[in-house]
Design a protein around this motif. Structure first.
Motif, PDB file in Angstrom:
ATOM      1  N   SER A 132       1.413 -26.448  -2.493  1.00 35.51           N
ATOM      2  CA  SER A 132       0.783 -26.696  -1.188  1.00 35.51           C
ATOM      3  C   SER A 132       1.543 -25.988  -0.075  1.00 35.51           C
ATOM      4  O   SER A 132       0.933 -25.486   0.874  1.00 35.51           O
ATOM      5  N   PHE A 133       2.852 -25.932  -0.199  1.00 35.59           N
ATOM      6  CA  PHE A 133       3.639 -25.216   0.804  1.00 35.59           C
ATOM      7  C   PHE A 133       3.311 -23.717   0.741  1.00 35.59           C
ATOM      8  O   PHE A 133       3.107 -23.071   1.772  1.00 35.59           O
ATOM      9  N   GLY A 134       3.258 -23.189  -0.469  1.00 36.49           N
ATOM     10  CA  GLY A 134       2.905 -21.776  -0.627  1.00 36.49           C
ATOM     11  C   GLY A 134       1.493 -21.478  -0.149  1.00 36.49           C
ATOM     12  O   GLY A 134       1.243 -20.461   0.499  1.00 36.49           O
ATOM     13  N   PHE A 135       0.557 -22.398  -0.448  1.00 35.03           N
ATOM     14  CA  PHE A 135      -0.818 -22.194   0.009  1.00 35.03           C
ATOM     15  C   PHE A 135      -0.904 -22.240   1.533  1.00 35.03           C
ATOM     16  O   PHE A 135      -1.660 -21.473   2.129  1.00 35.03           O
ATOM     17  N   ALA A 136      -0.136 -23.126   2.150  1.00 31.59           N
ATOM     18  CA  ALA A 136      -0.157 -23.198   3.618  1.00 31.59           C
ATOM     19  C   ALA A 136       0.322 -21.884   4.229  1.00 31.59           C
ATOM     20  O   ALA A 136      -0.231 -21.426   5.229  1.00 31.59           O
ATOM     21  N   CYS A 137       1.317 -21.271   3.613  1.00 31.16           N
ATOM     22  CA  CYS A 137       1.791 -19.976   4.111  1.00 31.16           C
ATOM     23  C   CYS A 137       0.742 -18.880   3.872  1.00 31.16           C
ATOM     24  O   CYS A 137       0.505 -18.047   4.742  1.00 31.16           O
ATOM     25  N   TYR A 138       0.116 -18.906   2.708  1.00 31.59           N
ATOM     26  CA  TYR A 138      -0.901 -17.909   2.378  1.00 31.59           C
ATOM     27  C   TYR A 138      -2.190 -18.098   3.184  1.00 31.59           C
ATOM     28  O   TYR A 138      -2.907 -17.144   3.462  1.00 31.59           O
ATOM     29  N   SER A 139      -2.482 -19.330   3.570  1.00 31.84           N
ATOM     30  CA  SER A 139      -3.770 -19.632   4.193  1.00 31.84           C
ATOM     31  C   SER A 139      -3.976 -18.947   5.537  1.00 31.84           C
ATOM     32  O   SER A 139      -5.110 -18.842   5.998  1.00 31.84           O
ATOM     33  N   PHE A 140      -2.936 -18.463   6.147  1.00 33.78           N
ATOM     34  CA  PHE A 140      -3.118 -17.753   7.417  1.00 33.78           C
ATOM     35  C   PHE A 140      -4.008 -16.518   7.219  1.00 33.78           C
ATOM     36  O   PHE A 140      -4.773 -16.164   8.111  1.00 33.78           O
ATOM     37  N   ALA A 141      -3.921 -15.908   6.042  1.00 33.92           N
ATOM     38  CA  ALA A 141      -4.804 -14.763   5.756  1.00 33.92           C
ATOM     39  C   ALA A 141      -6.252 -15.227   5.602  1.00 33.92           C
ATOM     40  O   ALA A 141      -7.179 -14.541   6.038  1.00 33.92           O
ATOM     41  N   MET A 142      -6.447 -16.400   5.010  1.00 26.26           N
ATOM     42  CA  MET A 142      -7.803 -16.921   4.840  1.00 26.26           C
ATOM     43  C   MET A 142      -8.398 -17.375   6.172  1.00 26.26           C
ATOM     44  O   MET A 142      -9.611 -17.334   6.355  1.00 26.26           O
ATOM     45  N   LEU A 143      -7.552 -17.824   7.063  1.00 28.22           N
ATOM     46  CA  LEU A 143      -8.025 -18.364   8.345  1.00 28.22           C
ATOM     47  C   LEU A 143      -8.216 -17.285   9.403  1.00 28.22           C
ATOM     48  O   LEU A 143      -8.711 -17.561  10.491  1.00 28.22           O
ATOM     49  N   SER A 144      -7.841 -16.059   9.088  1.00 28.51           N
ATOM     50  CA  SER A 144      -7.894 -14.998  10.089  1.00 28.51           C
ATOM     51  C   SER A 144      -9.326 -14.651  10.527  1.00 28.51           C
ATOM     52  O   SER A 144      -9.518 -14.041  11.565  1.00 28.51           O
ATOM     53  N   CYS A 145     -10.310 -15.074   9.763  1.00 29.13           N
ATOM     54  CA  CYS A 145     -11.695 -14.766  10.131  1.00 29.13           C
ATOM     55  C   CYS A 145     -12.254 -15.740  11.162  1.00 29.13           C
ATOM     56  O   CYS A 145     -13.405 -15.637  11.547  1.00 29.13           O
ATOM     57  N   GLY A 146     -11.456 -16.687  11.579  1.00 24.72           N
ATOM     58  CA  GLY A 146     -11.895 -17.563  12.658  1.00 24.72           C
ATOM     59  C   GLY A 146     -11.940 -19.030  12.293  1.00 24.72           C
ATOM     60  O   GLY A 146     -12.985 -19.554  11.957  1.00 24.72           O
ATOM     61  N   ALA A 147     -10.809 -19.706  12.362  1.00 25.54           N
ATOM     62  CA  ALA A 147     -10.756 -21.156  12.139  1.00 25.54           C
ATOM     63  C   ALA A 147      -9.637 -21.722  12.988  1.00 25.54           C
ATOM     64  O   ALA A 147      -8.499 -21.798  12.564  1.00 25.54           O
ATOM     65  N   GLY A 148      -9.967 -22.110  14.200  1.00 25.95           N
ATOM     66  CA  GLY A 148      -8.949 -22.605  15.127  1.00 25.95           C
ATOM     67  C   GLY A 148      -8.234 -23.839  14.637  1.00 25.95           C
ATOM     68  O   GLY A 148      -7.012 -23.918  14.633  1.00 25.95           O
ATOM     69  N   ALA A 149      -8.999 -24.834  14.170  1.00 29.21           N
ATOM     70  CA  ALA A 149      -8.380 -26.077  13.700  1.00 29.21           C
ATOM     71  C   ALA A 149      -7.649 -25.868  12.380  1.00 29.21           C
ATOM     72  O   ALA A 149      -6.709 -26.592  12.068  1.00 29.21           O
ATOM     73  N   GLY A 150      -8.069 -24.903  11.614  1.00 26.31           N
ATOM     74  CA  GLY A 150      -7.408 -24.618  10.346  1.00 26.31           C
ATOM     75  C   GLY A 150      -5.977 -24.172  10.520  1.00 26.31           C
ATOM     76  O   GLY A 150      -5.111 -24.485   9.704  1.00 26.31           O
ATOM     77  N   TYR A 151      -5.717 -23.439  11.594  1.00 30.78           N
ATOM     78  CA  TYR A 151      -4.330 -23.034  11.874  1.00 30.78           C
ATOM     79  C   TYR A 151      -3.447 -24.256  12.104  1.00 30.78           C
ATOM     80  O   TYR A 151      -2.302 -24.306  11.662  1.00 30.78           O
ATOM     81  N   GLY A 152      -3.984 -25.238  12.802  1.00 25.82           N
ATOM     82  CA  GLY A 152      -3.222 -26.475  13.031  1.00 25.82           C
ATOM     83  C   GLY A 152      -2.903 -27.179  11.724  1.00 25.82           C
ATOM     84  O   GLY A 152      -1.797 -27.683  11.525  1.00 25.82           O
ATOM     85  N   ALA A 153      -3.869 -27.231  10.811  1.00 23.94           N
ATOM     86  CA  ALA A 153      -3.646 -27.867   9.518  1.00 23.94           C
ATOM     87  C   ALA A 153      -2.599 -27.101   8.712  1.00 23.94           C
ATOM     88  O   ALA A 153      -1.742 -27.703   8.063  1.00 23.94           O
TER      89      ALA A 153
END
Length: 158
Positions: free
Chosen positions: A80-101
């Protein structure tokens, strides 16, 4: 933040990341309950009370080393820690609240591991202090006559 990101985002990658954040949050919350239950029930099986710091630390270490649920959770925790670091690439298409998570999950990773270490070592130290203070209570202090100001001293031997 993750649940709002599912509804708020129009990007499928961001919605998937936010859905995974919600699932990981549920797993982390469930594990906290599971670990507490395992420690308390392990102490109860041994007939010990959870207020004993040294026994609490010993039981926690036993569960951390030998419980299959903990082994499984450690893999999920690191993932989950690794996914949270990787998820910034997934969220780059536009997810404001996702960055907070994602940020909350990264912060949770650091805080939870730091808290685990601090809790364990504090219980070890408290257990050592308690056992030392209990052993010193068993040895009575040497008895001395009370000293009275102004009274003459009794004569000392020859």
């Amino acid at each position: 933040a993750g649940a709002y990101g599912i509804v708020d985002s129009e990007c499928p990658d961001a919605r998937m990341a936010c859905g995974i954040f919600v699932g990981l949050a549920a797993v982390h919350a469930g594990f906290a309950y599971y670990l507490q239950h395992q420690i308390v029930s392990g102490l109860a099986r041994k007939g010990l009370h959870p207020s004993s710091h040294s026994e609490l630390a010993k039981e926690a270490m036993h569960i951390l080393l030998y419980d299959f649920g903990v082994c499984l959770y450690v893999v999920i925790y690191i993932g989950s820690f690794g996914f949270a670091c990787y998820s910034f690439a997934m969220l780059s298409c536009g997810a404001g609240a996702g960055y907070g998570a994602a940020i909350l999950l990264i912060v949770y990773g650091w805080i939870a591991s730091t808290y685990l270490l601090a809790w364990y070592f504090c219980n070890c130290c408290a257990g050592a202090v308690m056992s030392h203070s209990q052993s010193s209570k068993q040895i009575p202090p040497p008895q001395q006559q009370p000293v009275m100001l102004g009274a003459p001293m009794p004569p000392q031997g020859p």
